[in-house]
Design a protein around this motif. Structure first.
Motif, PDB file in Angstrom:
ATOM      1  N   VAL A   1      44.977  25.618   3.465  1.00 43.39           N
ATOM      2  CA  VAL A   1      46.096  24.507   3.069  1.00 43.39           C
ATOM      3  C   VAL A   1      47.579  24.991   3.484  1.00 43.39           C
ATOM      4  O   VAL A   1      48.126  24.071   4.104  1.00 43.39           O
ATOM      5  N   THR A   2      47.970  26.241   3.477  1.00 43.26           N
ATOM      6  CA  THR A   2      49.030  26.596   4.106  1.00 43.26           C
ATOM      7  C   THR A   2      49.240  26.247   5.515  1.00 43.26           C
ATOM      8  O   THR A   2      50.483  25.638   6.011  1.00 43.26           O
ATOM      9  N   THR A   3      48.288  26.484   6.379  1.00 44.14           N
ATOM     10  CA  THR A   3      48.139  26.246   7.891  1.00 44.14           C
ATOM     11  C   THR A   3      48.506  24.634   8.198  1.00 44.14           C
ATOM     12  O   THR A   3      49.126  24.054   8.691  1.00 44.14           O
ATOM     13  N   LEU A   4      47.708  23.923   7.115  1.00 44.06           N
ATOM     14  CA  LEU A   4      47.736  22.327   7.179  1.00 44.06           C
ATOM     15  C   LEU A   4      49.541  22.263   7.023  1.00 44.06           C
ATOM     16  O   LEU A   4      50.045  21.192   7.715  1.00 44.06           O
ATOM     17  N   PHE A   5      50.090  22.740   6.062  1.00 45.27           N
ATOM     18  CA  PHE A   5      51.558  22.271   5.862  1.00 45.27           C
ATOM     19  C   PHE A   5      52.299  22.872   6.881  1.00 45.27           C
ATOM     20  O   PHE A   5      53.348  22.343   7.285  1.00 45.27           O
ATOM     21  N   GLN A   6      51.859  24.127   7.433  1.00 43.99           N
ATOM     22  CA  GLN A   6      52.830  24.490   8.553  1.00 43.99           C
ATOM     23  C   GLN A   6      52.859  23.670   9.646  1.00 43.99           C
ATOM     24  O   GLN A   6      53.812  23.280  10.407  1.00 43.99           O
ATOM     25  N   ILE A   7      51.530  22.949   9.942  1.00 42.35           N
ATOM     26  CA  ILE A   7      51.519  21.994  11.004  1.00 42.35           C
ATOM     27  C   ILE A   7      52.360  20.858  10.594  1.00 42.35           C
ATOM     28  O   ILE A   7      53.241  20.126  11.167  1.00 42.35           O
ATOM     29  N   HIS A   8      51.937  20.266   9.247  1.00 42.87           N
ATOM     30  CA  HIS A   8      52.410  18.820   9.081  1.00 42.87           C
ATOM     31  C   HIS A   8      53.920  18.919   8.926  1.00 42.87           C
ATOM     32  O   HIS A   8      54.618  17.964   9.383  1.00 42.87           O
ATOM     33  N   LEU A   9      54.632  19.909   8.446  1.00 42.94           N
ATOM     34  CA  LEU A   9      55.975  19.888   8.399  1.00 42.94           C
ATOM     35  C   LEU A   9      56.778  20.243   9.748  1.00 42.94           C
ATOM     36  O   LEU A   9      58.081  20.158   9.607  1.00 42.94           O
ATOM     37  N   SER A  10      56.174  20.803  10.647  1.00 42.85           N
ATOM     38  CA  SER A  10      56.889  21.223  11.701  1.00 42.85           C
ATOM     39  C   SER A  10      56.466  20.639  13.314  1.00 42.85           C
ATOM     40  O   SER A  10      57.170  20.804  14.032  1.00 42.85           O
TER      41      SER A  10
ATOM     42  N   GLU B   1      46.844  17.050  -2.181  1.00 43.51           N
ATOM     43  CA  GLU B   1      47.274  16.071  -3.144  1.00 43.51           C
ATOM     44  C   GLU B   1      48.369  16.229  -3.848  1.00 43.51           C
ATOM     45  O   GLU B   1      49.507  15.744  -3.809  1.00 43.51           O
ATOM     46  N   GLU B   2      48.150  17.309  -4.390  1.00 40.80           N
ATOM     47  CA  GLU B   2      49.146  17.881  -5.481  1.00 40.80           C
ATOM     48  C   GLU B   2      50.626  18.328  -4.844  1.00 40.80           C
ATOM     49  O   GLU B   2      51.710  18.014  -5.051  1.00 40.80           O
ATOM     50  N   THR B   3      50.376  19.147  -3.636  1.00 40.55           N
ATOM     51  CA  THR B   3      51.492  19.465  -2.649  1.00 40.55           C
ATOM     52  C   THR B   3      52.392  18.211  -1.954  1.00 40.55           C
ATOM     53  O   THR B   3      53.473  18.253  -1.983  1.00 40.55           O
ATOM     54  N   ILE B   4      51.360  17.324  -1.820  1.00 40.02           N
ATOM     55  CA  ILE B   4      52.123  16.029  -1.142  1.00 40.02           C
ATOM     56  C   ILE B   4      53.199  15.514  -2.087  1.00 40.02           C
ATOM     57  O   ILE B   4      54.032  15.097  -1.868  1.00 40.02           O
ATOM     58  N   ARG B   5      52.381  15.232  -3.406  1.00 39.49           N
ATOM     59  CA  ARG B   5      53.285  14.622  -4.395  1.00 39.49           C
ATOM     60  C   ARG B   5      54.562  15.564  -4.632  1.00 39.49           C
ATOM     61  O   ARG B   5      55.502  14.875  -5.028  1.00 39.49           O
TER      62      ARG B   5
ATOM     63  N   GLU C   1      54.114  10.711   5.691  1.00 43.34           N
ATOM     64  CA  GLU C   1      52.866  10.432   5.219  1.00 43.34           C
ATOM     65  C   GLU C   1      51.658  11.178   5.762  1.00 43.34           C
ATOM     66  O   GLU C   1      51.544  11.706   6.898  1.00 43.34           O
ATOM     67  N   LEU C   2      50.856  11.761   4.606  1.00 38.52           N
ATOM     68  CA  LEU C   2      49.545  12.502   5.260  1.00 38.52           C
ATOM     69  C   LEU C   2      48.562  11.852   4.318  1.00 38.52           C
ATOM     70  O   LEU C   2      48.476  11.859   3.089  1.00 38.52           O
ATOM     71  N   ILE C   3      47.452  11.602   4.990  1.00 39.15           N
ATOM     72  CA  ILE C   3      46.580  10.788   4.498  1.00 39.15           C
ATOM     73  C   ILE C   3      45.066  11.921   4.309  1.00 39.15           C
ATOM     74  O   ILE C   3      44.997  12.279   5.343  1.00 39.15           O
ATOM     75  N   VAL C   4      44.593  12.110   3.246  1.00 38.32           N
ATOM     76  CA  VAL C   4      43.622  13.064   3.073  1.00 38.32           C
ATOM     77  C   VAL C   4      42.291  12.435   3.119  1.00 38.32           C
ATOM     78  O   VAL C   4      41.903  11.240   2.345  1.00 38.32           O
TER      79      VAL C   4
ATOM     80  N   LEU D   1      34.602  19.477 -13.708  1.00 39.51           N
ATOM     81  CA  LEU D   1      35.881  19.808 -13.215  1.00 39.51           C
ATOM     82  C   LEU D   1      36.796  20.698 -14.261  1.00 39.51           C
ATOM     83  O   LEU D   1      36.701  20.662 -15.256  1.00 39.51           O
ATOM     84  N   ARG D   2      37.593  21.735 -13.343  1.00 37.43           N
ATOM     85  CA  ARG D   2      38.499  22.532 -14.059  1.00 37.43           C
ATOM     86  C   ARG D   2      40.036  22.477 -13.716  1.00 37.43           C
ATOM     87  O   ARG D   2      39.910  23.449 -12.603  1.00 37.43           O
ATOM     88  N   PRO D   3      40.548  21.497 -13.616  1.00 38.13           N
ATOM     89  CA  PRO D   3      41.799  21.501 -13.147  1.00 38.13           C
ATOM     90  C   PRO D   3      42.619  22.694 -13.656  1.00 38.13           C
ATOM     91  O   PRO D   3      42.350  23.034 -14.788  1.00 38.13           O
ATOM     92  N   LYS D   4      43.425  23.077 -12.548  1.00 36.27           N
ATOM     93  CA  LYS D   4      44.043  24.482 -13.057  1.00 36.27           C
ATOM     94  C   LYS D   4      45.048  24.444 -14.388  1.00 36.27           C
ATOM     95  O   LYS D   4      44.913  25.512 -15.118  1.00 36.27           O
ATOM     96  N   ASP D   5      45.686  23.317 -14.649  1.00 37.32           N
ATOM     97  CA  ASP D   5      46.280  23.254 -15.904  1.00 37.32           C
ATOM     98  C   ASP D   5      45.924  22.723 -17.001  1.00 37.32           C
ATOM     99  O   ASP D   5      46.413  22.834 -17.915  1.00 37.32           O
ATOM    100  N   LYS D   6      44.452  22.463 -16.915  1.00 38.52           N
ATOM    101  CA  LYS D   6      43.886  21.905 -17.743  1.00 38.52           C
ATOM    102  C   LYS D   6      42.483  22.468 -18.254  1.00 38.52           C
ATOM    103  O   LYS D   6      41.529  22.140 -18.726  1.00 38.52           O
ATOM    104  N   ARG D   7      42.309  23.958 -17.826  1.00 37.35           N
ATOM    105  CA  ARG D   7      41.117  24.802 -18.060  1.00 37.35           C
ATOM    106  C   ARG D   7      40.701  24.668 -19.374  1.00 37.35           C
ATOM    107  O   ARG D   7      39.394  24.351 -19.773  1.00 37.35           O
ATOM    108  N   ILE D   8      41.509  24.863 -20.350  1.00 35.99           N
ATOM    109  CA  ILE D   8      41.127  25.117 -21.737  1.00 35.99           C
ATOM    110  C   ILE D   8      40.282  23.752 -22.424  1.00 35.99           C
ATOM    111  O   ILE D   8      39.255  23.434 -22.905  1.00 35.99           O
ATOM    112  N   LEU D   9      41.293  22.617 -22.010  1.00 34.48           N
ATOM    113  CA  LEU D   9      40.663  21.495 -22.457  1.00 34.48           C
ATOM    114  C   LEU D   9      39.315  21.121 -21.809  1.00 34.48           C
ATOM    115  O   LEU D   9      38.267  20.786 -22.174  1.00 34.48           O
ATOM    116  N   ALA D  10      39.371  21.423 -20.654  1.00 41.45           N
ATOM    117  CA  ALA D  10      38.124  21.196 -19.921  1.00 41.45           C
ATOM    118  C   ALA D  10      36.809  22.068 -20.183  1.00 41.45           C
ATOM    119  O   ALA D  10      35.780  21.290 -20.239  1.00 41.45           O
TER     120      ALA D  10
END
Ligand code: ADP
Ligand code: MG
Length: 692
Positions: A242-251, A276-280, A288-291, A502-511
């Protein structure tokens, strides 16, 4: 991320021009012109002349040359011309086999377009649990496994004039078996034609196997690809990708799509969410980056997104499994990010353990992956490993699947094709005798083979199901015990359990708390899956229900489709619907009758388990419902090797059931010796194997 050399990209000016040129060409080129511009077109007449002369030929060409889309159309034209003189050829089909479902479906769509027909009419596809063909179909893309299944029903192969075995270099088990069967078929049928098509590797070996069949090499132009390695090895390749992707995308300049190779659906979905989170977060600061995602379980509308042209000013990132290595063609990719891993089956014939392991790819695969960046222009491949690792840790090539997987499904299929002598079978590369022996042993324990090694009536029924024979056995036993409905659901859900919760990072307990509402301590993961499915069905298959309960809607829809297909199949093998909603014992016994070889008992440490058959140490996967309770005896669905040998889909059992459902598998008294307590009266242990 640090790279060994500076990221090289084509001069933006030049790239812009190139893209405009490409777009302009696309606009004016008719489909006919595109077809004629493919490298393979130059060789059409030569290839057809060779096909006229030789029954079997090998065609080798780079990805994107037109093998998959064009060769079948050429053959169809040729046979249609011949049919004028030779009536016995008229109306026959051309089959093109693929090791991967996605390739079969996406290429069929493309070719239907090229031929100006609706998909399912003249051009169709057939994959497990989905048939899009009709009476009019003349060109059929199908998985190699589906053609094998058809052969079981009609060994004469009468409806096909010719077959193209595509992607033969992948060396999938089914492709290997097809090679052997079709080689034999060609000997007996002089009009039949076979083309074996492959990317660059292995052509010589195939030619030799097919009695020195001629090799056709179609040269294709490719563009240079710059290779970068990381300076240090990356512990977490998913994050690094993911880091690599944004290195490319932003430069780096646009256009230029990015292709990232990951090992499976779970990784792809995790990466997609992350991207998608990072794009947001970046908002309007980034272009624009289409996933796009590409893996075999994905529904077809979403798959097609990866093939659509990228709109001007935007960049596309395609998160793909090995599918994109050679099976499908993606235009516009200038950047490939290669973490260097894939999922492979590994079978240990000594222990009989089959596990799915994330394994380093071969250098041959690495070269193919890099090649995807240079199809239409110069490109760059970013390898998430060091140059040193490339040479010291990646093998030259991967052994064929038949030499590293469990063969019980294949052996069952071969037996039902009437091939009894497996030792003398003409495998392109024979599997090890130990693995074959293991498969025979397993089929015998399942009641599929008799003492003489021939198929029993149970075996014939098991072969009807396009499932691992273990799963098919559970269904037959459920028929006996009156819980077919429940077991069908569980079988369908087991295939989807990987990415279901699904276990979204910020909603682990709920999930986690949502998930715990479905858990069954008594019935383990299998019965919990049943609870999930039934609750979803009660909600009238509501997508909102999935959202509220952190369940992957797509997985459940797929499970429902598979279940529907299984219901139809059951009808064919005379397994009637039956239900035992509250009889968990019947359901669990049915499952044990397939998975008895995966039985394990809790070790003295109270944490780990030992498999009953081989005393191997295994652990309950942390995601299991039973992770805390740890019952004394369990069976598991599969083993996954990560940091430890983990059992996934774990279910408690009464060990005495093992004698009942698999009397020949365990030694006399072996189960009782485990300190189970009361002994079974003699003779009573032999239920569940009638029909032998
Ligand atoms: P090969 O099998 O030799 O790798 P294919 O026959 O799959 O090549 O592809 C040939 C060409 O057809 C590709 O270069 C591409 O331009 C075009 N093509 C293939 N699939 C699609 C598709 N789904 N959408 C648009 N174009 C496609
Ligand atoms: Mg192809």
């Amino acid at each position: 991320l640090k790279w060994d050399t500076e990221l090289k990209s084509v001069d933006p000016q030049k790239q812009m021009l190139q893209a405009q040129l490409e777009a302009a060409e696309k606009r004016v080129k008719s489909i006919e012109e595109v077809r004629k511009s493919l490298p393979i077109y130059q060789y059409k007449e030569q290839i057809l002349a060779a096909v006229a002369e030789h029954q079997i030929i090998i065609v080798v060409a780079n990805t994107g040359s037109g093998k998959t889309t064009q060769l079948p159309q050429y053959l169809l034209e040729m046979f249609d011309r011949q049919a004028v003189k030779n009536a016995s050829l008229s109306g026959k089909m051309v089959a093109c086999t693929q090791p991967r479902r996605v390739a079969a479906t996406s290429v069929a769509k493309r070719v239907a377009e090229e031929m100006g027909t609706k998909l399912g009419h003249k051009v169709g596809y057939s994959i497990r649990f989905e048939d899009k063909t009709s009476e009019q179909t003349r060109l059929k893309y199908m998985t190699d496994g589906m053609l094998l299944r058809e052969l079981m029903g009609d060994p004469s192969l009468n409806s096909y004039s010719s077959v193209i075995i595509d992607e033969a270099h992948e060396r999938s088990i089914n492709t290997d078996i097809l090679c052997a069967i079709l080689k034999d078929h060609a000997r007996a049928n002089p009009d039949f034609r076979l083309i074996v098509s492959s990317a660059t590797m292995n052509a010589q070996a195939f030619s030799k196997y097919f009695d020195d069949a001629p090799i056709f090499n179609v040269p294709g132009s490719t563009f240079p690809v710059h290779i970068n390695y990381t300076v240090a090895s990356e512990a977490n390749y998913l994050a690094a990708a993911v880091t690599t992707l944004f290195q490319i995308h932003l430069s780096q300049p646009i256009p230029g799509d990015v292709l990232i190779f990951l090992t499976g659906e779970d990784e792809i979905e995790a990466a997609a969410t992350n991207v998608e989170e990072t794009i947001r977060k970046l908002g309007s600061r980034a272009p624009e980056l289409i996933v796009c995602r590409l893996y075999s379980g994905l529904d077809s509308a979403l798959q097609l997104k990866a093939f659509e042209p990228t709109p001007p000013g935007a960049r596309k990132v395609i998160l793909s499994t090995n599918i994109a290595e050679t099976s499908v063609t993606l235009d516009g990719v200038r950047w490939v990010c290669d973490p260097g891993y894939e999922k492979q089956h590994h079978f240990d014939s000594r222990t009989g353990m089959d596990s799915l392991v994330i394994t380093p790819i071969s250098r041959a695969s690495a070269a193919q992956r890099a090649g995807r960046a240079g199809r239409t222009a110069e490109g760059t491949c970013l390898r998430l490993y060091t140059k040193h690792a490339y040479y010291s840790e990646l093998p030259e090539s991967t052994p064929p699947e038949i030499q590293r997987a469990n063969l019980s499904s294949v052996v069952l299929q071969l037996k039902s094709l009437g091939i009894n002598n497996l030792i003398d079978f003409d495998f392109p590369d024979p599997p090890s005798p130990d693995v074959l022996a293991r498969a025979l042993e397993e089929l015998y324990a399942l009641g599929a083979l008799n003492d003489g090694g021939s198929l029993t009536s149970i075996g014939r029924k098991l072969a009807e199901f396009p499932l691992n024979p273990l799963l098919a056995k559970c269904i037959l036993e459920a028929d006996r015990l009156g819980c077919v409905d429940e077991v069908l659901t569980i079988v369908a859900m087991l295939g989807e359990s990987g990415a279901l919760f699904l276990r979204p990072k910020d909603k682990r307990i709920l999930a986690d708390s949502a998930r715990s509402r479905f858990s069954s301590k008594e019935g383990g993961d299998q019965l919990s899956l049943l609870n999930v499915y039934n609750s979803w069905a009660e909600s009238d298959y509501d997508p909102m229900f999935c959202k509220e309960n952190f369940l992957q809607y797509r997985s459940l829809v797929r499970a429902r489709d598979v279940r529907d297909q299984l219901v139809k199949l059951c009808d064919r093998v005379e397994v009637a619907p039956s239900s035992a909603v509250s009889d968990h014992v019947a359901i669990r016994k049915s499952l044990t009758s397939g998975f008895f070889a995966n039985a394990a008992r809790l070790a003295r440490d109270g944490q780990s388990y030992r498999t009953i058959k081989n005393s191997m140490t295994v652990w309950i996967h942390p995601s299991s419902t039973l992770n805390e309770t740890r019952p004394r005896f369990v069976i598991y669905g599969e083993l996954v090797l990560t940091t430890k040998e983990y059992m996934r889909n774990v279910m408690p059992i009464d060990p005495l059931w093992l004698n009942e459902v698999a009397p020949h598998f365990f030694k006399e008294g072996e189960i009782e010796k485990l300190g189970v307590g009361k002994k079974m009266p003699k003779g009573q242990g032999k239920v569940g194997v009638d029909g032998r």
